[in-house]
Design an enzyme around this catalytic site. Structure first.
Site, short mmCIF file in Angstrom:
data_model
loop_
_atom_site.label_atom_id
_atom_site.label_comp_id
_atom_site.label_asym_id
_atom_site.label_seq_id
_atom_site.Cartn_x
_atom_site.Cartn_y
_atom_site.Cartn_z
N GLY A 70 0.81 -1.21 0.00
CA GLY A 70 0.00 0.00 0.00
C GLY A 70 0.84 1.27 0.00
N SER A 71 1.90 1.28 0.77
CA SER A 71 2.72 2.49 0.87
C SER A 71 3.31 2.85 -0.48
CB SER A 71 3.85 2.29 1.88
OG SER A 71 3.32 2.02 3.16
N ASN A 151 -8.00 3.94 8.58
CA ASN A 151 -7.41 2.76 9.21
C ASN A 151 -7.52 2.77 10.74
OD1 ASN A 151 -5.55 4.92 8.36
ND2 ASN A 151 -4.08 3.86 9.65
N GLN A 179 -7.71 -0.17 3.47
CA GLN A 179 -8.60 -0.75 4.48
C GLN A 179 -9.90 -1.26 3.87
OE1 GLN A 179 -8.20 -1.32 7.83
NE2 GLN A 179 -6.07 -0.66 7.68
N SER A 199 -3.50 -3.28 -0.53
CA SER A 199 -2.39 -4.04 0.04
C SER A 199 -2.88 -5.42 0.48
CB SER A 199 -1.84 -3.27 1.25
OG SER A 199 -0.87 -4.06 1.90
N HIS A 201 -1.84 -7.71 2.60
CA HIS A 201 -1.83 -8.22 3.99
C HIS A 201 -2.97 -7.68 4.84
CE1 HIS A 201 0.10 -4.92 6.49
NE2 HIS A 201 0.42 -4.48 5.28
N THR A 237 12.20 -7.93 -10.57
CA THR A 237 11.51 -9.20 -10.83
C THR A 237 10.27 -9.28 -9.95
OG1 THR A 237 13.63 -10.19 -11.30
CG2 THR A 237 11.81 -11.71 -10.87
N CYS A 324 2.65 3.87 17.20
CA CYS A 324 3.76 4.55 17.88
C CYS A 324 5.08 4.01 17.39
CB CYS A 324 3.66 4.35 19.39
SG CYS A 324 2.33 5.28 20.12
C1 LIG Z 1 -1.72 -0.53 6.05
C2 LIG Z 1 -2.06 0.70 5.32
C3 LIG Z 1 -1.19 1.27 4.37
C4 LIG Z 1 0.18 0.71 4.11
O1 LIG Z 1 0.15 -0.50 3.43
P1 LIG Z 1 1.47 -1.42 3.42
O2 LIG Z 1 1.15 -2.52 2.47
O3 LIG Z 1 1.67 -1.89 4.82
O4 LIG Z 1 2.59 -0.55 2.93
C5 LIG Z 1 -1.60 2.39 3.70
N1 LIG Z 1 -2.81 2.93 3.92
C6 LIG Z 1 -3.67 2.43 4.80
C7 LIG Z 1 -5.00 3.07 4.99
C8 LIG Z 1 -3.33 1.31 5.55
O5 LIG Z 1 -4.19 0.81 6.44
#
Ligand SMILES: *Cc1c(COP(=O)(O)O)cnc(C)c1O
Length: 396
Positions: A70-71, A151, A179, A199, A201, A237, A324
């Site tokens: 996501g980042s 989130n 989310q 994302s 996970h 890759t 935190c």
């Molecule tokens: C977890 C999260 C991210 C970051 O995603 P990652 O895959 O951990 O980099 C970005 N935005 C929101 C709203 C999230 O909850």
């Protein structure tokens, strides 16, 4: 009892996701860019995964770019829109005060480069309105980026309406849907979404993999230079096993979405009702327009960190909602954005459920939070002052 209630931070991988990954580790481990058979088999698998992601977002496979999560997707979407804007002398970006740091910190970087950023205020219920967006759009606005669901407090934004406002004004619209993906119905076409991040996970897929959807015709800026992977827009890759796990998890989440949402909403509302019984407590964010599994409360007179430690001793994994990471004592920027004062924002608790949680667990969580809050209050000088009338309650 061991209870995992921090699914907004990350989720357990599903069996289906793990099973989908395994063959791509020890059997079909070829490089998808290679021309021999196991390379081409991996390339074929990637194509299928791209198709699955596209199907459930309602876009075309060519509009799906695999990222490290996501980042990265947030960074690439925002930087790309900013660079496109600069070419037309449009360097104004609209966002909100309660975005994820992947968005906020990217915007801060752009501000240092001379972009102007308007962060919309968030209403006390944790929702921004399409009218706020409309009023903030200027002739030099190049991007609106607003998260689909928050989130920390789980509130769901009127994304379709905001998308329509942006489309009408001819401004690119990005949404951080990390989310929301797999938990809420998403349709990029219907909701006029130009770019979207997700994302794996956060919906029972593997960590370190995600997607940036970018509507056809939007020229993306590379964050990673390298080979011709991802149509030349992201070198490196491809993480084939993780991508296969993500596609399997996404399909599973989307196919069971309504069933899980129904179950989760019932558990969530039961938890909210129970915790509301604690005196001087307040639910953060709209009671209904929130993610099916999200519960976030503030309790007057206590510290969120102590609350988490004591809940951990009772076997409950929860969060204060404020990541935190740096060990800083700053309260959550999200709770401040919805108008909670510092003292109150410090006493926050986020419980984010998955479909694996049970009613019995919810009852145990309510009982445990009640016990821990009352124990901490007995030791709290702030609570004593409140009780003795030397200080006024903020939460009635
Ligand atoms: C977890 C999260 C991210 C970051 O995603 P990652 O895959 O951990 O980099 C970005 N935005 C929101 C709203 C999230 O909850």
């Amino acid at each position: 009892m061991k209870i995992y209630a921090d699914n907004a931070a990350t989720t357990k991988m599903s069996r289906k996701a793990i099973d989908a990954m395994l063959p791509y580790m020890d059997k079909i481990y070829g490089n998808p860019s290679s021309l021999y058979t196991i390379g081409q088999e991996a390339a074929e698998a990637l194509m299928q995964a791209r198709g699955t992601m596209a199907k459930y977002l309602n876009c075309t496979p060519r509009e799906i770019l695999f990222t490290s999560g996501g980042s990265e997707a947030d960074n690439q979407a925002i930087i790309s829109a900013a660079r496109l804007g600069a070419k037309k002398d449009k360097k104004h970006i609209i966002s909100t005060a309660f975005e994820h740091h992947a968005v906020l910190h990217t915007l801060e970087k752009l501000e240092k480069e001379g972009y102007e950023v308007t962060l919309l205020d968030v209403h006390e219920n944790g929702i921004v309105t399409p009218e706020q967006v409309r009023d903030a759009i200027r002739p030099d606005t190049c991007l609106v980026t607003i998260m689909y669901a928050n989130n920390e407090i789980g509130t769901i934004q009127p994304i379709g309406e905001i998308g329509a406002v942006c489309r009408e004004a001819g401004v690119l619209f990005h949404t951080d849907a990390v989310q929301a993906a797999g938990h809420l119905p998403i349709d990029v076409e219907k909701e006029n979404i130009d770019m979207l991040s997700l994302s794996a996970h956060k919906f029972h897929g593997p960590k370190g993999t995600g997607v940036l959807y970018a509507k056809k015709g939007i020229l993306l800026t590379n964050l990673i230079e390298g080979g011709a992977q991802e149509r030349g827009k992201r070198g490196g890759t491809e993480n084939v096993p993780a991508i296969m796990g993500m596609a399997a998890a996404f399909e599973e989440a989307c196919q069971h979405r309504e069933e899980y949402a129904k179950k989760l909403t019932a558990l969530r509302d039961q938890l909210i009702e129970g915790l509301s019984g604690i005196p001087h407590s307040i639910l953060n964010g709209d009671a209904k327009k929130r993610l099916p599994g999200n519960v976030n409360f503030c309790f007057e007179g206590i510290e969120g960190e102590s609350l988490l430690l004591l809940l951990d001793e009772k076997g409950i994994s929860a969060s204060s909602g404020s990541a935190c990471t740096s060990g800083s004592l700053d309260p959550s920027h999200v709770l401040l954005a919805i108008g909670r004062i510092h003292d109150i924002a410090h006493g926050s608790l986020r419980l984010s459920l998955s479909e694996e949680n049970t009613e019995e667990e919810v009852r145990y969580m309510i009982k445990s939070v009640e016990e821990v809050v009352s124990y901490l209050r007995q030791m709290s000088p702030v609570w004593r002052d409140l009780q003795e009338g030397k200080r006024e309650y903020v939460i009635q």
